[in-house]
Design a protein around this motif. Structure first.
Motif, PDB file in Angstrom:
ATOM      1  N   TRP A 126       0.851  -1.186   0.000  1.00 50.50           N
ATOM      2  CA  TRP A 126       0.000   0.000   0.000  1.00 50.50           C
ATOM      3  C   TRP A 126       0.887   1.236   0.000  1.00 50.50           C
ATOM      4  O   TRP A 126       1.789   1.362   0.823  1.00 50.50           O
ATOM      5  CB  TRP A 126      -0.937  -0.007   1.199  1.00 50.50           C
ATOM      6  N   ILE A 127       0.630   2.111  -0.938  1.00 51.49           N
ATOM      7  CA  ILE A 127       1.397   3.348  -1.092  1.00 51.49           C
ATOM      8  C   ILE A 127       0.470   4.504  -0.732  1.00 51.49           C
ATOM      9  O   ILE A 127      -0.614   4.646  -1.317  1.00 51.49           O
ATOM     10  CB  ILE A 127       1.929   3.485  -2.525  1.00 51.49           C
ATOM     11  N   PHE A 128       0.893   5.294   0.228  1.00 53.25           N
ATOM     12  CA  PHE A 128       0.070   6.379   0.738  1.00 53.25           C
ATOM     13  C   PHE A 128       0.571   7.727   0.241  1.00 53.25           C
ATOM     14  O   PHE A 128       1.775   7.951   0.126  1.00 53.25           O
ATOM     15  CB  PHE A 128       0.097   6.400   2.272  1.00 53.25           C
ATOM     16  N   LYS A 129      -0.376   8.603  -0.031  1.00 54.55           N
ATOM     17  CA  LYS A 129      -0.121  10.029  -0.196  1.00 54.55           C
ATOM     18  C   LYS A 129      -0.997  10.722   0.853  1.00 54.55           C
ATOM     19  O   LYS A 129      -1.828  10.057   1.491  1.00 54.55           O
ATOM     20  CB  LYS A 129      -0.487  10.475  -1.611  1.00 54.55           C
ATOM     21  N   PRO A 130      -0.860  12.014   1.066  1.00 51.88           N
ATOM     22  CA  PRO A 130      -1.680  12.638   2.112  1.00 51.88           C
ATOM     23  C   PRO A 130      -3.179  12.420   1.938  1.00 51.88           C
ATOM     24  O   PRO A 130      -3.906  12.286   2.926  1.00 51.88           O
ATOM     25  CB  PRO A 130      -1.307  14.115   2.003  1.00 51.88           C
ATOM     26  N   TYR A 178      -0.419  -2.149  -4.807  1.00 49.35           N
ATOM     27  CA  TYR A 178       0.523  -2.632  -5.824  1.00 49.35           C
ATOM     28  C   TYR A 178       0.809  -4.096  -5.534  1.00 49.35           C
ATOM     29  O   TYR A 178       1.044  -4.479  -4.380  1.00 49.35           O
ATOM     30  CB  TYR A 178       1.809  -1.807  -5.771  1.00 49.35           C
ATOM     31  N   ASP A 179       0.800  -4.937  -6.577  1.00 49.32           N
ATOM     32  CA  ASP A 179       1.038  -6.373  -6.398  1.00 49.32           C
ATOM     33  C   ASP A 179       2.140  -6.908  -7.311  1.00 49.32           C
ATOM     34  O   ASP A 179       2.177  -8.099  -7.597  1.00 49.32           O
ATOM     35  CB  ASP A 179      -0.252  -7.159  -6.605  1.00 49.32           C
ATOM     36  N   GLU A 180       3.033  -6.059  -7.756  1.00 48.19           N
ATOM     37  CA  GLU A 180       4.117  -6.349  -8.704  1.00 48.19           C
ATOM     38  C   GLU A 180       3.627  -6.457 -10.147  1.00 48.19           C
ATOM     39  O   GLU A 180       4.431  -6.607 -11.055  1.00 48.19           O
ATOM     40  CB  GLU A 180       4.899  -7.611  -8.328  1.00 48.19           C
ATOM     41  N   ILE A 181       2.316  -6.398 -10.354  1.00 50.10           N
ATOM     42  CA  ILE A 181       1.763  -6.409 -11.708  1.00 50.10           C
ATOM     43  C   ILE A 181       0.984  -5.130 -11.967  1.00 50.10           C
ATOM     44  O   ILE A 181       1.202  -4.448 -12.964  1.00 50.10           O
ATOM     45  CB  ILE A 181       0.858  -7.644 -11.931  1.00 50.10           C
ATOM     46  N   GLU A 182       0.068  -4.799 -11.041  1.00 49.37           N
ATOM     47  CA  GLU A 182      -0.793  -3.634 -11.223  1.00 49.37           C
ATOM     48  C   GLU A 182      -0.644  -2.636 -10.080  1.00 49.37           C
ATOM     49  O   GLU A 182      -0.497  -3.029  -8.918  1.00 49.37           O
ATOM     50  CB  GLU A 182      -2.266  -4.056 -11.275  1.00 49.37           C
ATOM     51  N   LEU A 183      -0.707  -1.375 -10.432  1.00 47.28           N
ATOM     52  CA  LEU A 183      -0.781  -0.275  -9.469  1.00 47.28           C
ATOM     53  C   LEU A 183      -2.155   0.354  -9.641  1.00 47.28           C
ATOM     54  O   LEU A 183      -2.509   0.787 -10.736  1.00 47.28           O
ATOM     55  CB  LEU A 183       0.314   0.758  -9.745  1.00 47.28           C
ATOM     56  N   LYS A 184      -2.943   0.384  -8.541  1.00 52.22           N
ATOM     57  CA  LYS A 184      -4.305   0.915  -8.640  1.00 52.22           C
ATOM     58  C   LYS A 184      -4.579   1.885  -7.502  1.00 52.22           C
ATOM     59  O   LYS A 184      -4.214   1.617  -6.356  1.00 52.22           O
ATOM     60  CB  LYS A 184      -5.332  -0.220  -8.575  1.00 52.22           C
ATOM     61  N   GLY A 188      -8.303  -1.131   3.294  1.00 47.01           N
ATOM     62  CA  GLY A 188      -7.649  -0.473   2.165  1.00 47.01           C
ATOM     63  C   GLY A 188      -8.624  -0.199   1.040  1.00 47.01           C
ATOM     64  O   GLY A 188      -8.625   0.881   0.453  1.00 47.01           O
ATOM     65  N   PHE A 189      -9.473  -1.176   0.737  1.00 44.60           N
ATOM     66  CA  PHE A 189     -10.473  -1.004  -0.308  1.00 44.60           C
ATOM     67  C   PHE A 189     -11.677  -0.217   0.214  1.00 44.60           C
ATOM     68  O   PHE A 189     -12.268   0.575  -0.501  1.00 44.60           O
ATOM     69  CB  PHE A 189     -10.922  -2.368  -0.833  1.00 44.60           C
ATOM     70  N   ASP A 190     -12.021  -0.489   1.467  1.00 44.10           N
ATOM     71  CA  ASP A 190     -13.098   0.230   2.151  1.00 44.10           C
ATOM     72  C   ASP A 190     -12.528   0.806   3.434  1.00 44.10           C
ATOM     73  O   ASP A 190     -12.016   0.064   4.275  1.00 44.10           O
ATOM     74  CB  ASP A 190     -14.266  -0.707   2.479  1.00 44.10           C
TER      75      ASP A 190
END
Length: 201
Positions: free
Chosen positions: A102-106, A112-118, A152-154
């Motif tokens: 999980w990549i956070f911004k403010p 990210y799962d090494e295939i897709e970044l969403k 993360g999703f919710d």
């Protein structure tokens, strides 16, 4: 910030000076220092850092760089991806949860799962790396829109009882790493509780 891979501890302080320790000897880690990375985290068999905004090869604050597989000591300038959204915010934290990075911004969260970044959240993020906790299989975080928990999703707002405090919070940026890190808040956990510290408001 620290992470361990292949029996080697990689450590980073507020001044972005990286060190490695193998249980016997401490030494500099030239590859990461040249990349200008902060917030080191293990994910699967690599290490990941976010650009610190400095002049290093991959210093862009929206850039995530990763090490070679199985080591935290070998990094190349071409192993990266950029995490972009409309606001153009810098990366503020990393967390591994349920086999996703999980990549956070403010104000946003990406998986990210090494295939897709969403992008998963448009209005929930993290002020810094230190406000993110995992408790009972859920992510807890503090960002400009409040205090949240979820998978993360919710994500659900849980900050209403202390709204007067977080709404009046004014982030202070650390000059030691190019004004990239909010220094006046951090979190901890005790049993099943999320503990959030906010400096004077």
């Amino acid at each position: 910030y620290y992470a361990v891979i292949a029996n080697t501890l990689i450590i980073n302080g507020r001044a972005a000076i990286w060190q490695q320790w193998d249980g016997d000897t401490a030494a500099g880690t030239t590859d990461i220092t040249e990349l200008s990375g902060i917030f080191i985290t293990n994910y699967r068999d690599r290490m990941y850092v976010i650009g610190d905004g400095g002049s290093g090869t991959n210093g862009s604050p929206i850039r995530v760089s990763y090490s070679n597989r199985g080591t935290g000591l070998t990094w190349t300038s071409t192993d990266f991806f950029d995490v972009e959204e409309q606001r153009g915010e810098f990366g503020s934290g990393l967390k591994v949860h349920n086999d996703l990075l999980w990549i956070f911004k403010p104000n946003s969260m990406f998986s990210y799962d090494e295939i897709e970044l969403k992008i998963r959240q448009y209005n929930v993020g993290a002020y810094n790396h230190k406000v993110i906790q995992e408790i009972n299989g859920l992510i807890f975080t503090f960002c400009p829109n409040g205090i949240f928990m979820g998978n993360g999703f919710d994500m659900r707002q849980i900050g209403d009882p202390v709204r007067q405090y977080w709404e009046n919070f004014k982030p202070i940026l650390d000059g030691a790493v190019g004004g990239r890190t909010v220094t006046n808040t951090f979190s901890g956990k005790y049993k099943n509780h999320y503990l959030l510290y906010i400096f004077n408001i």
